[in-house]
Design a protein around this motif. Structure first.
Motif, short mmCIF file in Angstrom:
data_model
loop_
_atom_site.label_atom_id
_atom_site.label_comp_id
_atom_site.label_asym_id
_atom_site.label_seq_id
_atom_site.Cartn_x
_atom_site.Cartn_y
_atom_site.Cartn_z
N PRO B 3 7.98 7.67 -10.00
CA PRO B 3 9.01 7.32 -9.01
C PRO B 3 9.01 5.83 -8.68
O PRO B 3 10.07 5.23 -8.51
CB PRO B 3 8.61 8.13 -7.78
N TYR B 4 7.81 5.24 -8.64
CA TYR B 4 7.71 3.81 -8.31
C TYR B 4 8.33 2.96 -9.40
O TYR B 4 9.06 2.01 -9.14
CB TYR B 4 6.24 3.42 -8.12
N GLU B 251 9.91 -5.45 0.42
CA GLU B 251 9.40 -4.15 0.85
C GLU B 251 8.48 -4.30 2.05
O GLU B 251 8.41 -3.43 2.90
CB GLU B 251 8.65 -3.48 -0.32
N ARG B 255 9.67 -3.23 5.87
CA ARG B 255 8.82 -2.13 6.29
C ARG B 255 8.88 -0.90 5.39
O ARG B 255 8.43 0.16 5.78
CB ARG B 255 9.16 -1.69 7.72
N VAL B 256 9.51 -1.04 4.23
CA VAL B 256 9.53 0.11 3.33
C VAL B 256 8.11 0.45 2.93
O VAL B 256 7.75 1.61 2.73
CB VAL B 256 10.36 -0.20 2.07
N GLU B 258 5.61 0.54 4.67
CA GLU B 258 4.95 1.43 5.62
C GLU B 258 5.30 2.89 5.34
O GLU B 258 4.47 3.78 5.46
CB GLU B 258 5.34 1.04 7.05
N ARG B 259 6.54 3.10 4.96
CA ARG B 259 6.92 4.46 4.54
C ARG B 259 6.08 4.89 3.36
O ARG B 259 5.63 6.03 3.27
CB ARG B 259 8.38 4.47 4.08
N ILE B 260 5.90 3.95 2.43
CA ILE B 260 5.12 4.27 1.24
C ILE B 260 3.68 4.58 1.63
O ILE B 260 3.09 5.55 1.14
CB ILE B 260 5.19 3.10 0.22
N ARG B 261 3.13 3.79 2.55
CA ARG B 261 1.77 4.07 2.99
C ARG B 261 1.68 5.42 3.69
O ARG B 261 0.71 6.15 3.53
CB ARG B 261 1.28 2.95 3.91
N LEU B 262 2.73 5.72 4.46
CA LEU B 262 2.72 6.99 5.20
C LEU B 262 2.77 8.20 4.27
O LEU B 262 2.38 9.30 4.66
CB LEU B 262 3.92 7.04 6.16
N SER B 263 3.25 7.99 3.05
CA SER B 263 3.30 9.12 2.13
C SER B 263 1.90 9.55 1.72
O SER B 263 1.71 10.62 1.16
CB SER B 263 4.09 8.73 0.88
N ASN B 265 0.18 8.31 -0.60
CA ASN B 265 -0.07 8.08 -2.03
C ASN B 265 -1.17 7.06 -2.23
O ASN B 265 -1.35 6.16 -1.42
CB ASN B 265 1.19 7.53 -2.72
N TYR B 269 -0.67 3.64 -7.27
CA TYR B 269 0.60 4.10 -7.85
C TYR B 269 1.65 3.01 -7.66
O TYR B 269 2.44 2.73 -8.55
CB TYR B 269 1.11 5.38 -7.16
#
Ligand code: ATP
Ligand code: MG
Lengths: 310, 427
Positions: B3-4, B251, B255-256, B258-263, B265, B269
């Motif tokens: 996805p990344y 990113e 703050r995108v 942060e969303r990624i960190r919140l996932s 993952n 990745y």
């Protein structure tokens, strides 16, 4: 379900969050209220594992999650205060990416995207680039992105800031739906008192990094139960009158409004007469006086001496 | 990780107008600079420091006397003998070579010292000369026999040097061109050796390739179009690393991340996606530029499949290096407080290594000390490697240089993973 204990955050010696205790039960909608710079976002960041507290603890079902952020990350969805989306991608592409990093796949992912798009009412425009969206539409996708993986708890940081009333109502309806129909717990941050009054059963009020009050709406209103609000419309503004009113023993706070003053006064007899007399002394005519029981807004004013929005 | 990768490619694709510019600019620049500065590349360096030792072991008079005997020995009519000897009389190859080096355009930058074999080796070892040009005993006769009797392989001039260098290539180019003009009866043998032993030089023609020595029949000169297509193509491809870091800074800013960190993952990745995306984009970019230049300017017409294979491997490893640089910059950016400063820094750094790595101007116009630094920059190293591949097609040499470039790529990627904000802890 979730509990924050004595959270504290210090940036370069400046304490911006100080000794915050709060909890959220399963299915509950809780409001976190405070003016700009109160420390709401910082508190939320610590709860959602994005920021490590200087001291204190965050517990999920009684277990600390500070060292194991994965535990909390799995069950929460966070709607950040800023629009955290790829401007150059379409709404659909954004949701697809954010869904897939939560390991959603195939039909399930497509369904979840369709679902959240419908929830925020942007199904028709899903293939347009975020860049071309209005502020309100961006906010709605910003929320959708936090809901894809069906979190048990959604944490929203001022999701309605700076948008048109229509989008705002849509968002409020969405949050209410999630909470009442889906049983999702909500931690809702705002500096709009009305929103929190509408949505949340319990409210925490923050100022200068500290909690200054908390409880159900009724409990908070009881703080001012011995008081009432008096809105006085005057024929002309008069700073001298305001000064004198502030000096009166039964006036808890007095504040200038567009066309007069707003007073919070201790309930007792004879108040009206004294206000009228004071006005006469300053040669100001009273056009109208309204007296009613205080709102949460008034509670806030009372507690901080400030309005929520400056 | 997929996805990344998809997301990063998509973000790049949305900027395809920019992408087109980045693709077209190096092509246009290659054409312009290729024409405008062809004299820079093809006529050689302006500093006169290229010097060679010329060792003539052959004796032209003896050779002609010998040739006369050979001709007289033929059972042919007298008129034929007279014609051949008359023609051959003007075929003075050694003299011709001397005159070439004495001509105005060459003597401007090549200094020739005629000397003995022993002396020449000393000079080479002391780095007084770039190369030794040896005309071995029997050269003239062999050349004459080849030219008029179609016998033997012709005479062979030998160039010995300690290492490949641009100056050496230029000297070789002069000799090569002279021989082409003279057209018959000569070949050029190119000897590169770690330390030429005296006996080997004295043995002259008998020198055969041994271990640690490389022998090539001919060296192809670099055209200015080849130079600039490669240098421009590479420098613009390197810039992709800064673009990727710039996208990552978006990113962070928006703050995108942060969303990624919140996932929850694994952060690798995210870096892995960036690495893969940069690799693919770099590969596509460099391939497109070189292909376009090849067809527009005829860069590599008539080259072998092996040559193209080597070039493809160069492009692939180079793209890995660019990807390493991209994730390295990305991690540094996440560590830096000031995002704008970070991006400015990366671009500045790339321009600096671009210049000293020969990306914009030919390496040899730079001062010696800067050049030796430049050859150690990843892009400078890659450019030198590619240019040498064009000239020598020397697989062994290519392999060792590719290895170093690969080490750069791995080192950068490892460094990136190391400094990327740690996983697990909610920083
Ligand atoms: N990374 C940081 N470094 C230094 N100071 C910070 C940092 N983050 C926040 N602050 C400070 O902490 C205080 C609280 O900020 P915070 O964003 O939590 O407030 P808020 O209640 O969310 O305000 P708003 O309603 O404007 O969003 C502010 O004074 C802010 O300047
Ligand atoms: Mg905030």
């Amino acid at each position: 379900m979730l509990e924050a204990m004595e959270l504290r955050k210090t940036f370069k010696g400046k304490t911006v969050v100080d000794n915050i205790n709060l909890y959220i039960e399963q299915g509950e909608a809780v409001g976190l209220l405070g003016p700009n710079g109160a420390g709401k976002s910082t508190t939320i960041s610590m709860i959602s594992s994005l920021l490590y507290p200087s001291s204190g603890d965050v517990r999920l079902d009684g277990r600390s999650v500070l060292k194991t952020p994965g535990d909390i990350r799995r069950i929460i969805g966070v709607v950040p205060q800023e629009i955290a989306l790829y401007e150059k991608l379409s709404a659909y592409e954004n949701l697809r990416f954010f869904g897939s990093i939560y390991k959603l796949k195939g039909k399930h992912l497509t369904d979840r995207i369709a679902n959240t798009l419908e929830l925020v009412g942007l199904t028709e425009r899903q293939h347009e680039l975020i860049r071309t969206y209005s502020g309100g539409m961006k906010r709605r996708i910003n929320i959708a992105a936090a809901l894809l993986h069906e979190p048990k708890l959604v944490i929203m940081d001022e999701p309605t800031v700076g948008i048109d009333p229509q989008s705002r109502n849509h968002i409020l309806d969405t949050v209410r739906k999630l909470n009442r129909e889906k049983g999702m717990s909500v931690l809702y941050t705002s500096h709009y008192m009305e929103e929190v009054e509408q949505l949340c059963s319990r409210v925490y009020i923050m100022d200068h990094g500290r909690l200054i009050a908390s409880g159900t709406k009724e409990e908070l209103l009881r703080i001012l139960s011995g008081e009432e609000t008096m809105i006085v419309q005057l024929s002309k503004p008069s700073p001298e009158l305001l000064m004198e009113l502030r000096g009166l023993p039964f006036v808890r706070s007095a504040e200038e409004t567009e066309d007069g003053v707003k007073l919070i006064v201790t309930k007792q007899s004879g108040i009206l007469t004294e206000v009228v007399q004071a006005a006469e002394r300053h040669h100001v005519q009273i056009v109208q006086i309204q007296v009613h029981t205080p709102s949460l807004e008034d509670v806030f004013l009372h507690l901080t001496g400030r309005k929520l929005r400056d | 990780m997929l996805p990344y990768l998809k997301k990063d490619m998509l973000v790049f694709w949305r900027d395809r107008n920019e992408l087109l510019v980045v693709l077209l600019v190096p092509i246009v620049l290659s054409v312009i600079l290729g024409y405008a500065l062809s004299s820079w590349i093809e006529a050689g360096p302006s500093d006169r420091s290229a010097s060679i030792a010329l060792v003539i072991e052959d004796n032209e008079e003896e050779a002609f006397a010998e040739f006369r005997n050979v001709i007289m020995g033929f059972d042919r009519e007298d008129s034929w003998r007279a014609n051949v000897l008359e023609d051959a009389e003007v075929y003075r190859v050694i003299e011709g070579l001397r005159m070439t080096f004495a001509s105005d355009e060459v003597k401007e930058w090549v200094e020739v010292a005629e000397t003995t074999g022993n002396q020449a080796v000393t000079m080479l070892q002391e780095k007084e000369v770039t190369a030794i040009l040896t005309i071995p005993r029997g050269f003239t006769l062999q050349a004459l026999e080849r030219a008029w009797l179609q016998e033997g392989n012709g005479g062979t001039i030998m160039i010995s040097a300690l290492e490949h260098s641009l100056k050496l290539d230029l000297v070789t180019g002069v000799v090569d061109r002279y021989m082409r003009e003279a057209n018959v009866g000569m070949g050029l043998r190119y000897v590169l050796q770690d330390m030429p032993g005296q006996h080997q030089l004295e043995e002259g023609m008998k020198l055969q390739p041994k271990g640690g020595m490389e022998l090539l029949d001919s060296v192809k000169p670099i055209t200015s179009f080849q130079y600039f297509s490669l240098s421009m193509g590479m420098i613009f491809t390197v810039l992709i690393s800064a673009t990727i870091a710039f996208h990552a800074s978006g990113e962070k800013r928006e703050r995108v991340i942060e969303r990624i960190r919140l996932s929850g993952n694994n952060p690798f990745y995210y870096l892995g996606g960036k690495f893969a995306a940069s690799f693919m984009i770099a590969f596509l970019q460099l391939t497109s530029v070189l292909t376009a230049c090849h067809f527009a300017l005829g860069l590599f017409y008539g080259r072998s499949v092996a040559f193209w294979g080597g070039l493809a491997i160069i492009v692939i490893v180079f793209s890995f290096m660019v990807a390493g640089l991209a994730v390295f910059f990305t991690s540094v950016m996440f560590r830096m407080k000031n995002i704008d400063a970070a991006n400015a820094l990366f671009n500045l750094l790339l321009i600096i290594i671009g210049v000293i790595g020969g990306g914009f101007v030919p390496l040899y116009v730079l001062p010696e000390w800067l050049r030796s630094i430049g050859e150690w920059t990843p892009n400078g190293h890659a450019l030198t490697m590619a240019l040498q591949w064009i000239q020598y097609e020397d697989g062994g040499q290519l392999a060792s240089k590719l290895l170093l470039l690969m080490v750069y790529a791995i080192l950068l990627a490892a460094l990136s993973a190391w400094i990327y904000p740690r996983r697990g802890r909610a920083v």
